[in-house]
Design a protein around this motif. Structure first.
Motif, PDB file in Angstrom:
ATOM      1  N   ALA A  93       0.828  -1.212   0.000  1.00 14.35           N
ATOM      2  CA  ALA A  93       0.000   0.000   0.000  1.00 14.35           C
ATOM      3  C   ALA A  93       0.861   1.260   0.000  1.00 14.35           C
ATOM      4  CB  ALA A  93      -0.928  -0.012   1.217  1.00 14.35           C
ATOM      5  N   VAL A  94       1.949   1.242   0.761  1.00  9.73           N
ATOM      6  CA  VAL A  94       2.860   2.391   0.789  1.00  9.73           C
ATOM      7  C   VAL A  94       3.562   2.550  -0.559  1.00  9.73           C
ATOM      8  CG1 VAL A  94       4.951   3.319   1.846  1.00  9.73           C
ATOM      9  CG2 VAL A  94       3.192   2.262   3.271  1.00  9.73           C
ATOM     10  N   ALA A  95       3.983   1.447  -1.181  1.00  7.74           N
ATOM     11  CA  ALA A  95       4.652   1.523  -2.484  1.00  7.74           C
ATOM     12  C   ALA A  95       3.710   2.050  -3.562  1.00  7.74           C
ATOM     13  CB  ALA A  95       5.185   0.143  -2.874  1.00  7.74           C
ATOM     14  N   VAL A  96       2.461   1.614  -3.540  1.00 12.37           N
ATOM     15  CA  VAL A  96       1.476   2.112  -4.513  1.00 12.37           C
ATOM     16  C   VAL A  96       1.212   3.593  -4.273  1.00 12.37           C
ATOM     17  CG1 VAL A  96      -0.901   1.903  -5.301  1.00 12.37           C
ATOM     18  CG2 VAL A  96       0.443  -0.148  -4.880  1.00 12.37           C
ATOM     19  N   LYS A  97       1.166   4.009  -3.016  1.00 14.47           N
ATOM     20  CA  LYS A  97       1.012   5.437  -2.707  1.00 14.47           C
ATOM     21  C   LYS A  97       2.174   6.237  -3.264  1.00 14.47           C
ATOM     22  CE  LYS A  97       1.068   8.622   1.236  1.00 14.47           C
ATOM     23  NZ  LYS A  97       2.091   9.468   0.616  1.00 14.47           N
ATOM     24  N   GLN A  98       3.379   5.680  -3.187  1.00  6.82           N
ATOM     25  CA  GLN A  98       4.544   6.372  -3.730  1.00  6.82           C
ATOM     26  C   GLN A  98       4.476   6.485  -5.247  1.00  6.82           C
ATOM     27  OE1 GLN A  98       8.121   4.069  -3.837  1.00  6.82           O
ATOM     28  NE2 GLN A  98       9.468   5.829  -3.659  1.00  6.82           N
ATOM     29  N   ILE A  99       4.019   5.435  -5.916  1.00  8.97           N
ATOM     30  CA  ILE A  99       4.023   5.402  -7.379  1.00  8.97           C
ATOM     31  C   ILE A  99       2.861   6.200  -7.961  1.00  8.97           C
ATOM     32  CG2 ILE A  99       3.852   3.882  -9.379  1.00  8.97           C
ATOM     33  CD1 ILE A  99       5.159   1.695  -7.647  1.00  8.97           C
ATOM     34  N   MET A 100       1.655   5.986  -7.432  1.00  5.25           N
ATOM     35  CA  MET A 100       0.452   6.653  -7.960  1.00  5.25           C
ATOM     36  C   MET A 100      -0.317   7.290  -6.806  1.00  5.25           C
ATOM     37  SD  MET A 100      -0.851   3.769 -10.683  1.00  5.25           S
ATOM     38  CE  MET A 100      -1.054   2.546  -9.380  1.00  5.25           C
ATOM     39  N   PRO A 101       0.181   8.377  -6.235  1.00  2.00           N
ATOM     40  CA  PRO A 101      -0.458   8.924  -5.028  1.00  2.00           C
ATOM     41  C   PRO A 101      -1.838   9.511  -5.274  1.00  2.00           C
ATOM     42  CG  PRO A 101       1.270  10.390  -5.803  1.00  2.00           C
ATOM     43  CD  PRO A 101       1.371   9.149  -6.635  1.00  2.00           C
ATOM     44  N   ASP A 102      -2.087  10.066  -6.438  1.00  3.76           N
ATOM     45  CA  ASP A 102      -3.344  10.767  -6.694  1.00  3.76           C
ATOM     46  C   ASP A 102      -4.339   9.950  -7.508  1.00  3.76           C
ATOM     47  OD1 ASP A 102      -2.474  13.101  -5.355  1.00  3.76           O
ATOM     48  OD2 ASP A 102      -1.331  13.697  -7.132  1.00  3.76           O
ATOM     49  N   HIS A 103      -4.075   8.671  -7.685  1.00  2.46           N
ATOM     50  CA  HIS A 103      -5.016   7.824  -8.423  1.00  2.46           C
ATOM     51  C   HIS A 103      -6.295   7.635  -7.606  1.00  2.46           C
ATOM     52  CE1 HIS A 103      -6.442   4.730 -11.155  1.00  2.46           C
ATOM     53  NE2 HIS A 103      -6.639   3.928 -10.114  1.00  2.46           N
ATOM     54  N   ILE A 104      -7.439   7.970  -8.189  1.00  2.00           N
ATOM     55  CA  ILE A 104      -8.718   7.917  -7.483  1.00  2.00           C
ATOM     56  C   ILE A 104      -9.230   6.484  -7.475  1.00  2.00           C
ATOM     57  CG2 ILE A 104     -11.093   8.748  -7.437  1.00  2.00           C
ATOM     58  CD1 ILE A 104     -10.132  11.281  -8.821  1.00  2.00           C
ATOM     59  N   LEU A 105      -9.526   5.985  -6.284  1.00  2.17           N
ATOM     60  CA  LEU A 105     -10.067   4.638  -6.127  1.00  2.17           C
ATOM     61  C   LEU A 105     -11.585   4.642  -6.015  1.00  2.17           C
ATOM     62  CD1 LEU A 105      -7.475   3.210  -3.555  1.00  2.17           C
ATOM     63  CD2 LEU A 105      -7.518   2.873  -6.032  1.00  2.17           C
ATOM     64  N   VAL A 106     -12.113   5.505  -5.161  1.00  2.00           N
ATOM     65  CA  VAL A 106     -13.552   5.566  -4.907  1.00  2.00           C
ATOM     66  C   VAL A 106     -13.967   7.023  -4.773  1.00  2.00           C
ATOM     67  CG1 VAL A 106     -15.430   4.865  -3.367  1.00  2.00           C
ATOM     68  CG2 VAL A 106     -13.492   3.343  -3.703  1.00  2.00           C
ATOM     69  N   LYS A 107     -15.114   7.346  -5.358  1.00  5.81           N
ATOM     70  CA  LYS A 107     -15.722   8.662  -5.181  1.00  5.81           C
ATOM     71  C   LYS A 107     -16.934   8.517  -4.264  1.00  5.81           C
ATOM     72  CE  LYS A 107     -14.314  10.725  -9.592  1.00  5.81           C
ATOM     73  NZ  LYS A 107     -14.785  11.365 -10.845  1.00  5.81           N
ATOM     74  N   THR A 108     -16.942   9.266  -3.178  1.00  5.53           N
ATOM     75  CA  THR A 108     -18.030   9.213  -2.206  1.00  5.53           C
ATOM     76  C   THR A 108     -18.594  10.612  -2.004  1.00  5.53           C
ATOM     77  OG1 THR A 108     -16.565   9.574  -0.320  1.00  5.53           O
ATOM     78  CG2 THR A 108     -16.864   7.298  -1.047  1.00  5.53           C
ATOM     79  N   PRO A 109     -19.782  10.713  -1.407  1.00  5.12           N
ATOM     80  CA  PRO A 109     -20.317  12.050  -1.105  1.00  5.12           C
ATOM     81  C   PRO A 109     -19.418  12.856  -0.175  1.00  5.12           C
ATOM     82  CG  PRO A 109     -22.045  10.391  -0.952  1.00  5.12           C
ATOM     83  CD  PRO A 109     -20.759   9.649  -1.139  1.00  5.12           C
ATOM     84  N   LEU A 110     -18.609  12.175   0.627  1.00  4.94           N
ATOM     85  CA  LEU A 110     -17.703  12.870   1.540  1.00  4.94           C
ATOM     86  C   LEU A 110     -16.410  13.310   0.867  1.00  4.94           C
ATOM     87  CD1 LEU A 110     -18.094  10.593   4.697  1.00  4.94           C
ATOM     88  CD2 LEU A 110     -19.275  12.739   4.173  1.00  4.94           C
ATOM     89  N   GLY A 111     -16.121  12.783  -0.299  1.00  2.27           N
ATOM     90  CA  GLY A 111     -14.898  13.143  -1.012  1.00  2.27           C
ATOM     91  C   GLY A 111     -14.336  11.966  -1.781  1.00  2.27           C
ATOM     92  N   LYS A 112     -13.146  12.166  -2.320  1.00  2.00           N
ATOM     93  CA  LYS A 112     -12.489  11.136  -3.116  1.00  2.00           C
ATOM     94  C   LYS A 112     -11.480  10.386  -2.260  1.00  2.00           C
ATOM     95  CE  LYS A 112     -12.779  14.018  -7.274  1.00  2.00           C
ATOM     96  NZ  LYS A 112     -11.992  14.718  -8.318  1.00  2.00           N
ATOM     97  N   MET A 113     -11.417   9.077  -2.491  1.00  2.00           N
ATOM     98  CA  MET A 113     -10.417   8.260  -1.818  1.00  2.00           C
ATOM     99  C   MET A 113      -9.341   7.885  -2.829  1.00  2.00           C
ATOM    100  SD  MET A 113     -10.825   4.666   0.248  1.00  2.00           S
ATOM    101  CE  MET A 113      -9.390   3.814   0.898  1.00  2.00           C
TER     102      MET A 113
END
Length: 383
Positions: A153-173
């Motif tokens: 999870a940390v390595a994926v955050k390093q490689i693609m930090p702004d890749h959107i996984l889920v869009k919710t009414p509270l914001g983007k994950m």
């Protein structure tokens, strides 16, 4: 009956897709998946669980069961954990291995799991020192790939930090939110009794170990070490509101480790070619007036040399010589050499809190070399 017919009719297609999937998976991923499956079958034996899992009271001296630090990650007690491990290893093979290499992926796997075993065992040892409960030493079994899942999870955050996984009414994950969210979810599942207490402990240890390795120690193909990007600081794992105090704490810890020489002072590289026009760099210990004085001395020496050449060669008397303004341009122009196109300047910075203002000794942006230099600023950037 209709269902069986449908399955039998589509069975060749499923076999073809499964064979194609196996053909696209690298050897390290296959080996890890097979060993995890084998470890699951061994988990039905309590003796195997005792020998292969990490127990805080046995991994440290005097027992020193050091082999458990290499075997615990392949031991799972539940089938759904086996599926999660295999999917995680396959995801690592698809996303991370093409960017790193099989060797680096295996190295990352070994470092993260070894670090998780030691850090988790040390955590329970501290709890024992606070509570004097021997259960924490001899009845706690640390096993599974929870720490490696955190590392991926940390390595994926390093490689693609702004890749959107889920869009919710509270914001983007995005990928940058995954480590903290999974850790909080594991804590909730532990509180309601659906997960063992070792799972959140291993996950938190995996985040710390993997981030430390990727941030400071991982070697890259271009010769650089670590990743000092501002979007990969330790504070970036937390919400924006909490980042300022966490940055202060993490920078203080890093400065202390540098002072006692457990960590090295970090080096940040700035490519002057990518810098916008007008950006200046202040180099500590270099006086701009002194650089201007040296430039004028060089222009004067050039003028004297050109004057001697005119007087010593009669044939050059009728040839127009460059003016004083042109000679100044010649003195400040870059001289082509046979050295590599970029040079590296190592500049020790006083502390992390100082901003890297840069004031070059050039009179204008046009005086910069055609092939810009890479400036290494050694300091203590935000960790």
């Amino acid at each position: 009956m209709a269902t069986m017919r449908t399955l039998s009719k589509n069975l060749p297609y499923f076999q073809q897709q499964f064979c194609a999937l196996l053909g696209n998976i690298s050897a390290p991923v296959k080996v890890m998946s097979i060993v995890v499956l084998f470890g699951y079958f061994l988990s039905f034996s309590q003796e195997a669980v005792n020998v292969l899992s990490v127990r805080p009271g046995y991994i440290f001296p005097p027992a020193f069961w050091i082999w458990t630090a290499f075997t615990f990650c392949f031991l799972e007690l539940h089938w759904w954990e086996v599926l999660v491990d295999i999917v995680t290893v396959g995801l690592c093979g698809k996303l991370i291995e093409p960017l790193w290499s099989s060797t680096e992926m295996v190295t990352f796997f070994g470092i993260v799991n070894l670090g998780v075993a030691l850090v988790s065992a040390f955590f329970y040892l501290i709890l024992y020192m606070c509570t004097s409960d021997t259960v924490l030493l001899f009845d706690i079994h640390i096993h599974g790939m929870a720490g490696y899942i955190a590392g991926v999870a940390v390595a994926v955050k390093q490689i693609m930090p702004d890749h959107i996984l889920v869009k919710t009414p509270l914001g983007k994950m995005t990928n940058r939110n995954v480590p903290l969210n999974v850790f909080l979810a594991s804590l909730v599942l532990w509180l309601i009794g659906l997960l063992e207490g070792t799972y959140p402990t291993m996950f938190a240890s995996g985040v710390l170990v993997s981030w430390t390795y990727l941030r400071f120690y991982q070697w890259h193909s271009n010769g650089s070490k670590g990743d000092m990007a501002d979007n990969f600081t330790f504070a970036s794992f937390f919400p924006t509101v909490l980042q300022p105090p966490i940055s202060v704490f993490s920078n203080t810890v890093h400065s202390f480790l540098v002072r006692i020489r457990l960590c090295r002072r970090t080096v940040r590289k700035f490519d002057m070619a990518a810098a916008p026009t007008g950006v200046t760099v202040a180099l500590p210990g270099i006086d701009p007036h002194d650089m201007e004085r040296r430039r004028l001395i060089a222009i004067k020496a050039l003028n004297e040399r050109l004057g001697k050449t005119d007087s010593s060669v009669p044939g050059l008397a009728g040839i127009p010589r460059p003016s004083q303004k042109d000679r100044s341009k010649i003195a400040t122009s870059p001289v082509p050499t046979v050295s590599p196109p970029s040079s590296v300047v190592s500049i020790p910075m006083p502390s992390s809190s100082e901003s890297h203002n840069i004031t070059p000794p050039f009179t204008s942006p046009s005086a910069l070399p055609v092939q810009s230099a890479i400036v290494d600023v050694s300091g203590s950037p935000s960790t």
